[in-house]
Every structure is written in C-alpha cells, then in structure tokens.
Design a protein around this motif. Structure first.
Motif, PDB file in Angstrom:
ATOM      1  N   UNK A  34      -6.561  -9.980 -10.208  1.00  0.00           N
ATOM      2  CA  UNK A  34      -6.464  -8.663 -10.819  1.00  0.00           C
ATOM      3  C   UNK A  34      -4.998  -8.379 -11.109  1.00  0.00           C
ATOM      4  N   UNK A  35      -4.717  -7.798 -12.261  1.00  0.00           N
ATOM      5  CA  UNK A  35      -3.349  -7.492 -12.646  1.00  0.00           C
ATOM      6  C   UNK A  35      -3.176  -5.978 -12.697  1.00  0.00           C
ATOM      7  N   UNK A  36      -2.093  -5.501 -12.089  1.00  0.00           N
ATOM      8  CA  UNK A  36      -1.769  -4.079 -12.013  1.00  0.00           C
ATOM      9  C   UNK A  36      -0.383  -3.849 -12.599  1.00  0.00           C
ATOM     10  N   UNK A  37      -0.130  -2.680 -13.185  1.00  0.00           N
ATOM     11  CA  UNK A  37       1.234  -2.348 -13.589  1.00  0.00           C
ATOM     12  C   UNK A  37       2.084  -2.134 -12.328  1.00  0.00           C
ATOM     13  N   UNK A  38       3.249  -2.789 -12.263  1.00  0.00           N
ATOM     14  CA  UNK A  38       4.052  -2.776 -11.036  1.00  0.00           C
ATOM     15  C   UNK A  38       4.596  -1.388 -10.697  1.00  0.00           C
ATOM     16  N   UNK A  39       5.048  -0.614 -11.680  1.00  0.00           N
ATOM     17  CA  UNK A  39       5.683   0.682 -11.375  1.00  0.00           C
ATOM     18  C   UNK A  39       4.763   1.612 -10.575  1.00  0.00           C
ATOM     19  N   UNK A  40       3.500   1.827 -10.973  1.00  0.00           N
ATOM     20  CA  UNK A  40       2.655   2.696 -10.142  1.00  0.00           C
ATOM     21  C   UNK A  40       2.256   2.061  -8.808  1.00  0.00           C
ATOM     22  N   UNK A  41       2.203   0.730  -8.738  1.00  0.00           N
ATOM     23  CA  UNK A  41       1.943   0.074  -7.451  1.00  0.00           C
ATOM     24  C   UNK A  41       3.105   0.367  -6.504  1.00  0.00           C
ATOM     25  N   UNK A  42       4.337   0.222  -7.013  1.00  0.00           N
ATOM     26  CA  UNK A  42       5.511   0.508  -6.188  1.00  0.00           C
ATOM     27  C   UNK A  42       5.551   1.990  -5.810  1.00  0.00           C
ATOM     28  N   UNK A  43       5.193   2.891  -6.729  1.00  0.00           N
ATOM     29  CA  UNK A  43       5.171   4.327  -6.406  1.00  0.00           C
ATOM     30  C   UNK A  43       4.185   4.608  -5.268  1.00  0.00           C
ATOM     31  N   UNK A  44       3.021   3.981  -5.309  1.00  0.00           N
ATOM     32  CA  UNK A  44       2.043   4.150  -4.228  1.00  0.00           C
ATOM     33  C   UNK A  44       2.585   3.585  -2.918  1.00  0.00           C
ATOM     34  N   UNK A  45       3.253   2.441  -2.986  1.00  0.00           N
ATOM     35  CA  UNK A  45       3.834   1.826  -1.786  1.00  0.00           C
ATOM     36  C   UNK A  45       4.940   2.704  -1.204  1.00  0.00           C
ATOM     37  N   UNK A  46       5.792   3.243  -2.056  1.00  0.00           N
ATOM     38  CA  UNK A  46       6.872   4.122  -1.581  1.00  0.00           C
ATOM     39  C   UNK A  46       6.301   5.396  -0.968  1.00  0.00           C
ATOM     40  N   UNK A  47       5.232   5.921  -1.556  1.00  0.00           N
ATOM     41  CA  UNK A  47       4.564   7.099  -0.998  1.00  0.00           C
ATOM     42  C   UNK A  47       4.066   6.800   0.415  1.00  0.00           C
ATOM     43  N   UNK A  48       3.402   5.671   0.577  1.00  0.00           N
ATOM     44  CA  UNK A  48       2.891   5.298   1.906  1.00  0.00           C
ATOM     45  C   UNK A  48       4.031   5.120   2.897  1.00  0.00           C
ATOM     46  N   UNK A  49       5.116   4.474   2.461  1.00  0.00           N
ATOM     47  CA  UNK A  49       6.249   4.219   3.357  1.00  0.00           C
ATOM     48  C   UNK A  49       6.923   5.522   3.792  1.00  0.00           C
ATOM     49  N   UNK A  50       6.961   6.517   2.908  1.00  0.00           N
ATOM     50  CA  UNK A  50       7.650   7.774   3.208  1.00  0.00           C
ATOM     51  C   UNK A  50       6.765   8.801   3.912  1.00  0.00           C
ATOM     52  N   UNK A  51       5.469   8.581   3.941  1.00  0.00           N
ATOM     53  CA  UNK A  51       4.536   9.569   4.504  1.00  0.00           C
ATOM     54  C   UNK A  51       4.745   9.759   6.002  1.00  0.00           C
ATOM     55  N   UNK A  52       4.487  10.977   6.446  1.00  0.00           N
ATOM     56  CA  UNK A  52       4.589  11.312   7.865  1.00  0.00           C
ATOM     57  C   UNK A  52       3.486  10.683   8.703  1.00  0.00           C
ATOM     58  N   UNK A  53       2.294  10.565   8.118  1.00  0.00           N
ATOM     59  CA  UNK A  53       1.128  10.016   8.803  1.00  0.00           C
ATOM     60  C   UNK A  53       0.370   9.124   7.828  1.00  0.00           C
ATOM     61  N   UNK A  54      -0.513   8.280   8.390  1.00  0.00           N
ATOM     62  CA  UNK A  54      -1.272   7.331   7.564  1.00  0.00           C
ATOM     63  C   UNK A  54      -2.732   7.319   7.988  1.00  0.00           C
ATOM     64  N   UNK A  55      -3.591   7.255   7.001  1.00  0.00           N
ATOM     65  CA  UNK A  55      -5.026   7.179   7.273  1.00  0.00           C
ATOM     66  C   UNK A  55      -5.379   5.748   7.666  1.00  0.00           C
ATOM     67  N   UNK A  56      -6.168   5.564   8.718  1.00  0.00           N
ATOM     68  CA  UNK A  56      -6.622   4.214   9.068  1.00  0.00           C
ATOM     69  C   UNK A  56      -7.723   3.770   8.119  1.00  0.00           C
ATOM     70  N   UNK A  57      -7.844   2.466   7.930  1.00  0.00           N
ATOM     71  CA  UNK A  57      -8.884   1.917   7.060  1.00  0.00           C
ATOM     72  C   UNK A  57     -10.247   1.925   7.748  1.00  0.00           C
ATOM     73  N   UNK A  58     -10.243   1.893   9.069  1.00  0.00           N
ATOM     74  CA  UNK A  58     -11.493   1.933   9.826  1.00  0.00           C
ATOM     75  C   UNK A  58     -11.206   2.610  11.167  1.00  0.00           C
ATOM     76  N   UNK A  59     -12.245   3.010  11.876  1.00  0.00           N
ATOM     77  CA  UNK A  59     -12.022   3.674  13.168  1.00  0.00           C
ATOM     78  C   UNK A  59     -11.282   2.806  14.180  1.00  0.00           C
ATOM     79  N   UNK A  60     -11.323   1.495  14.023  1.00  0.00           N
ATOM     80  CA  UNK A  60     -10.673   0.613  14.993  1.00  0.00           C
ATOM     81  C   UNK A  60      -9.334   0.069  14.506  1.00  0.00           C
ATOM     82  N   UNK A  61      -8.927   0.395  13.270  1.00  0.00           N
ATOM     83  CA  UNK A  61      -7.675  -0.152  12.754  1.00  0.00           C
ATOM     84  C   UNK A  61      -6.500   0.763  13.069  1.00  0.00           C
TER      85      UNK A  61
END
Length: 167
Positions: A34-61
């Motif tokens: 799958x091919x994605x445009x890099x700029x919005x992928x990086x924006x999403x990554x920077x958002x996650x890195x800067x966030x105060x908290x993070x949602x887990x992918x599953x109850x055990x993760x």
C-alpha cells in the motif's frame, strides 16, 4: 556522546506477529503493498509522538506512540494520540492518511483478506536491524525529499510481517 548513524530511507521490518501456535499449518501466503502520501503519514506520527496520552490497540496492549493501520472504510494510517486537554467544541480531527486508491467508500478486504482490523506500528522502539525508530526514519525520509510511504504486508493465517520503504 556518540551520535547514531543517519538512517537510510530503505526497507525496514516494522513488525512480525505470530497469530497461532507452532503446530498450525498456514494457508497461502499473500503479499500486498500500500502506498501513502508521506506528509500526512508524518503528521499523524508527529501527532502521536506529541500526544499526552495514547489509546491502546487492545485491552492487553501497552499504549505507546503509534500509528494504527486500519482497514474498515478504506485503509489508512492514523495517530493513536489522545490529547486530554480538549474542551467540548475543540475537537480537531486526528491526523490520518488513506492509502492511494483505498479512501472512504472502498473495501480493501479482497486485497487484505477478511474482516476489518487495526494493527499498531510502534513509532518509538528502535528497529533491531538499524537501531532507528519508525518516527526517526519518517522524519529523515521527509527531510531528504521523500514523498511516498510504502507499507508492504506479507501474511498468511498464522503470521504477518510488515515492512516499509520511502521514496
């Protein structure tokens, strides 16, 4: 203080996961890219890195800064970052990037198989092969002129291996 070598925007193993036990006999192996445009992928990554908290992918993760690869209404990468300082009415959209050709209203299950899913791509853990995190590699690729992020999934009923490259 030693500075790690500059990462190359090359193919890197993101994750390999075992879905069943050793005695399971897998079905046919499939591969898709799958091919994605890099700029919005990086924006999403920077958002996650800067966030105060993070949602887990599953109850055990463990909830760590991650991009979630989601297959539901299209297939896309989205930040798992949560900003608890939001107030009612202040609800900016979470940054995400759809795969080329797989936007809203498309169904990637013929390509990816089966049901909807959400797979975490850890942004901060260094890769065992090159010592760099996915976030570092995305930043490096963007700084050096890359515009595309290619996610390759090789999978069967037992395992999935995700690798990526940029160009």
């Amino acid at each position: 203080m030693t500075t790690p070598p500059t990462p190359e925007p090359a193919a890197v193993t993101v994750r390999t996961c075992e879905l069943f036990g050793d005695d399971y006999h897998p079905g046919t192996q499939r591969t898709c890219t799958l091919t994605f445009p890099l700029a919005p992928v990086l924006a999403a990554a920077e958002h996650a890195a800067a966030a105060d908290h993070h949602a887990p992918n599953s109850p055990t993760s463990k909830a760590t800064p991650s991009l979630w690869w989601v297959n539901d209404d299209g297939t896309y990468l989205i930040s798992n970052g949560i900003n608890p300082t939001r107030t009612p009415g202040d609800n900016p959209p979470t940054p995400f990037a759809h795969a080329d050709g797989w936007g809203p209203g498309t169904d990637a299950s013929p390509l990816l198989g089966g049901d909807d899913f959400c797979e975490s791509l850890d942004l901060t853990t260094p890769d065992l092969h090159n010592g760099h995190s996915l976030l570092t590699l995305l930043r490096h690729a963007h700084t050096h002129g890359a515009t595309r992020f290619h996610l390759n999934a090789t999978f069967d009923d037992m395992r999935m291996q995700l690798t990526f490259r940029t160009d």
